[in-house]
Scaffold this active site. Structure first.
Site, PDB file in Angstrom:
ATOM      1  N   ASP A  89      17.933   7.925   1.911  1.00  5.20           N
ATOM      2  CA  ASP A  89      16.697   7.160   2.101  1.00  5.20           C
ATOM      3  C   ASP A  89      17.086   5.685   2.131  1.00  5.20           C
ATOM      4  O   ASP A  89      18.208   5.309   1.776  1.00  5.20           O
ATOM      5  CB  ASP A  89      15.736   7.429   0.924  1.00  5.20           C
ATOM      6  CG  ASP A  89      14.439   6.630   1.026  1.00  5.20           C
ATOM      7  OD1 ASP A  89      13.924   6.466   2.141  1.00  5.20           O
ATOM      8  OD2 ASP A  89      13.938   6.153  -0.021  1.00  5.20           O
ATOM      9  N   SER A  90      16.129   4.842   2.524  1.00  2.83           N
ATOM     10  CA  SER A  90      16.375   3.409   2.486  1.00  2.83           C
ATOM     11  C   SER A  90      16.505   2.907   1.046  1.00  2.83           C
ATOM     12  O   SER A  90      16.993   1.805   0.822  1.00  2.83           O
ATOM     13  CB  SER A  90      15.213   2.681   3.159  1.00  2.83           C
ATOM     14  OG  SER A  90      14.005   3.053   2.523  1.00  2.83           O
ATOM     15  N   TYR A 136      13.208  -0.677   5.004  1.00  2.00           N
ATOM     16  CA  TYR A 136      13.446  -0.440   6.427  1.00  2.00           C
ATOM     17  C   TYR A 136      12.122  -0.559   7.199  1.00  2.00           C
ATOM     18  O   TYR A 136      12.116  -0.850   8.395  1.00  2.00           O
ATOM     19  CB  TYR A 136      13.976   0.982   6.658  1.00  2.00           C
ATOM     20  CG  TYR A 136      15.432   1.249   6.325  1.00  2.00           C
ATOM     21  CD1 TYR A 136      16.202   0.359   5.579  1.00  2.00           C
ATOM     22  CD2 TYR A 136      16.029   2.423   6.769  1.00  2.00           C
ATOM     23  CE1 TYR A 136      17.530   0.656   5.279  1.00  2.00           C
ATOM     24  CE2 TYR A 136      17.359   2.716   6.486  1.00  2.00           C
ATOM     25  CZ  TYR A 136      18.102   1.831   5.736  1.00  2.00           C
ATOM     26  OH  TYR A 136      19.411   2.130   5.453  1.00  2.00           O
ATOM     27  N   GLY A 137      11.039  -0.274   6.496  1.00  2.00           N
ATOM     28  CA  GLY A 137       9.744  -0.060   7.158  1.00  2.00           C
ATOM     29  C   GLY A 137       9.128  -1.279   7.816  1.00  2.00           C
ATOM     30  O   GLY A 137       8.124  -1.181   8.506  1.00  2.00           O
ATOM     31  N   CYS A 163      13.257   9.998   4.440  1.00  2.00           N
ATOM     32  CA  CYS A 163      12.674   8.686   4.707  1.00  2.00           C
ATOM     33  C   CYS A 163      11.774   8.817   5.932  1.00  2.00           C
ATOM     34  O   CYS A 163      12.248   9.204   7.017  1.00  2.00           O
ATOM     35  CB  CYS A 163      13.789   7.678   4.970  1.00  2.00           C
ATOM     36  SG  CYS A 163      13.184   6.030   5.385  1.00  2.00           S
ATOM     37  N   THR A 177      10.378   6.458   7.563  1.00  2.00           N
ATOM     38  CA  THR A 177      10.679   5.404   8.524  1.00  2.00           C
ATOM     39  C   THR A 177      11.843   5.813   9.435  1.00  2.00           C
ATOM     40  O   THR A 177      11.767   5.683  10.655  1.00  2.00           O
ATOM     41  CB  THR A 177      11.020   4.100   7.756  1.00  2.00           C
ATOM     42  OG1 THR A 177       9.930   3.818   6.869  1.00  2.00           O
ATOM     43  CG2 THR A 177      11.246   2.943   8.680  1.00  2.00           C
ATOM     44  N   GLU A 208       8.948   0.157  -5.976  1.00  2.00           N
ATOM     45  CA  GLU A 208      10.293  -0.338  -6.319  1.00  2.00           C
ATOM     46  C   GLU A 208      10.221  -1.340  -7.480  1.00  2.00           C
ATOM     47  O   GLU A 208      11.157  -1.465  -8.244  1.00  2.00           O
ATOM     48  CB  GLU A 208      10.987  -0.969  -5.100  1.00  2.00           C
ATOM     49  CG  GLU A 208      11.309   0.011  -3.978  1.00  2.00           C
ATOM     50  CD  GLU A 208      12.678   0.714  -4.092  1.00  2.00           C
ATOM     51  OE1 GLU A 208      13.624   0.127  -4.626  1.00  2.00           O
ATOM     52  OE2 GLU A 208      12.773   1.874  -3.615  1.00  2.00           O
ATOM     53  N   CYS A 259       5.587   8.477   3.499  1.00  2.00           N
ATOM     54  CA  CYS A 259       6.734   7.702   3.021  1.00  2.00           C
ATOM     55  C   CYS A 259       7.126   8.320   1.684  1.00  2.00           C
ATOM     56  O   CYS A 259       6.246   8.614   0.850  1.00  2.00           O
ATOM     57  CB  CYS A 259       6.313   6.243   2.856  1.00  2.00           C
ATOM     58  SG  CYS A 259       7.458   5.243   1.891  1.00  2.00           S
ATOM     59  N   THR A 260       8.413   8.515   1.482  1.00  2.00           N
ATOM     60  CA  THR A 260       8.848   9.265   0.299  1.00  2.00           C
ATOM     61  C   THR A 260       8.681   8.488  -1.017  1.00  2.00           C
ATOM     62  O   THR A 260       8.860   9.052  -2.090  1.00  2.00           O
ATOM     63  CB  THR A 260      10.318   9.700   0.469  1.00  2.00           C
ATOM     64  OG1 THR A 260      11.089   8.566   0.900  1.00  2.00           O
ATOM     65  CG2 THR A 260      10.432  10.818   1.487  1.00  2.00           C
ATOM     66  N   HIS A 261       8.320   7.215  -0.928  1.00  2.00           N
ATOM     67  CA  HIS A 261       8.017   6.467  -2.149  1.00  2.00           C
ATOM     68  C   HIS A 261       6.623   6.811  -2.701  1.00  2.00           C
ATOM     69  O   HIS A 261       6.360   6.629  -3.885  1.00  2.00           O
ATOM     70  CB  HIS A 261       8.021   4.954  -1.876  1.00  2.00           C
ATOM     71  CG  HIS A 261       9.381   4.338  -1.831  1.00  2.00           C
ATOM     72  ND1 HIS A 261      10.274   4.574  -0.820  1.00  2.00           N
ATOM     73  CD2 HIS A 261       9.999   3.480  -2.700  1.00  2.00           C
ATOM     74  CE1 HIS A 261      11.382   3.875  -1.044  1.00  2.00           C
ATOM     75  NE2 HIS A 261      11.236   3.211  -2.176  1.00  2.00           N
TER      76      HIS A 261
END
Ligand code: DGL
Length: 271
Positions: A11-12, A43-44, A74, A76, A153, A187-189
């Protein structure tokens, strides 16, 4: 005896750990390598050209291990770079788009699906296309939520966090008018702030893109994996491109309490 299944996932940043957690549960005997490009996240908000260049380097690193398949955890990268990666790297590469579209179509009862993701993911229209090609009557409502990645984050993950709830309200309240009953967290976040999202959209079923992709990888590879189920527990190695300050604490949140450590890798060496 056959060797252990070996999987790569990247992932980013740390969002892909939500996918790693699922992979570890589905393949407890596999060896798994995770890479999070923490030096270059997000990255997005970048151009497709940059995202493709970064993700080729990420793949160069991941495939420097002897992996049999890769999960691109990810949204993105999955919505932007997958065709290039599949052309360049000759091993099964799983993205999050098709599997999430299928999971959402299974979940929806009223045929109205919402999609949220980064700017690039939503602008690509990839989720919408994946849903519409499978079910052209389904209504799709997409919204980009660029602040969510930074909030996660930076640790604003408490369901009561005022800043996260305010962002969720700002981005998602228009979705209430659409009558969606299912929302793809593209989005995986985003699964990390699922409780805050549910406060704004109560009763809407949430589809985690990382989980949907891990499930689809399992469906595809479990036959191949079958005779390896009796092996001892596999290893999980995590790498990040920035100094892994505080990685264990943050990763524990993403991994639902599981502790994990990471080593730093210089991703510029994988151009
Ligand atoms: N986890 C990434 C995704 O699924 C988003 C983070 C980023 O913008 O780099 O899209």
């Amino acid at each position: 005896m056959s060797k252990r299944l070996s999987l790569g996932i990247f992932d980013s940043g740390l969002g892909g750990l939500t996918g790693l957690k699922e992979l570890m549960a589905l393949f407890p005997e596999a060896d798994i390598v995770y890479f999070g490009d923490t030096a270059r996240i997000p990255y997005g908000t970048r151009s497709p050209e940059t995202i493709i260049r970064y993700s080729v380097e990420d793949m160069n690193f991941i495939t420097s291990f002897d992996v049999e398949a890769v999960l691109v955890a990810c949204g993105t990268v999955s919505s932007t770079a997958l065709p290039t990666l599949r052309e360049m790297f000759h091993l099964p590469i799983f993205g999050v788009i098709d599997s999430s579209a299928e999971a959402a179509l299974k979940a929806t009862e009223n045929g109205k699906i919402g999609v949220i993701g980064t700017d690039v993911t939503i602008a690509s229209g990839a989720y919408e296309r994946a849903i519409k090609t499978r079910s052209s009557d389904t209504e799709v409502y997409s919204v980009s939520c660029p602040l969510f990645v930074s909030l996660v984050e930076c640790g604003f993950i408490d369901p009561e966090s005022r800043v996260t709830l305010a962002a969720a309200e700002e981005y998602l309240s228009p979705m209430r008018e659409t009558g969606i009953d299912t929302l793809i967290l593209g989005c995986t976040h985003y699964p990390i702030i699922a409780p805050a999202i549910s406060k704004v959209l109560p009763g809407v079923k949430l589809v985690s893109s990382g989980k949907a992709a891990a499930d689809s990888l399992f469906e595809t590879l479990s036959g191949k994996y079958g005779d390896r189920h009796d092996m001892d527990g596999g290893t999980v190695r995590c790498y990040v491109s920035d100094k892994p300050y505080n990685f264990d604490a943050v990763a524990k949140v993403f991994m639902g309490g599981v502790s994990i450590t990471a080593e730093q890798v210089d991703i510029r060496e994988y151009q």
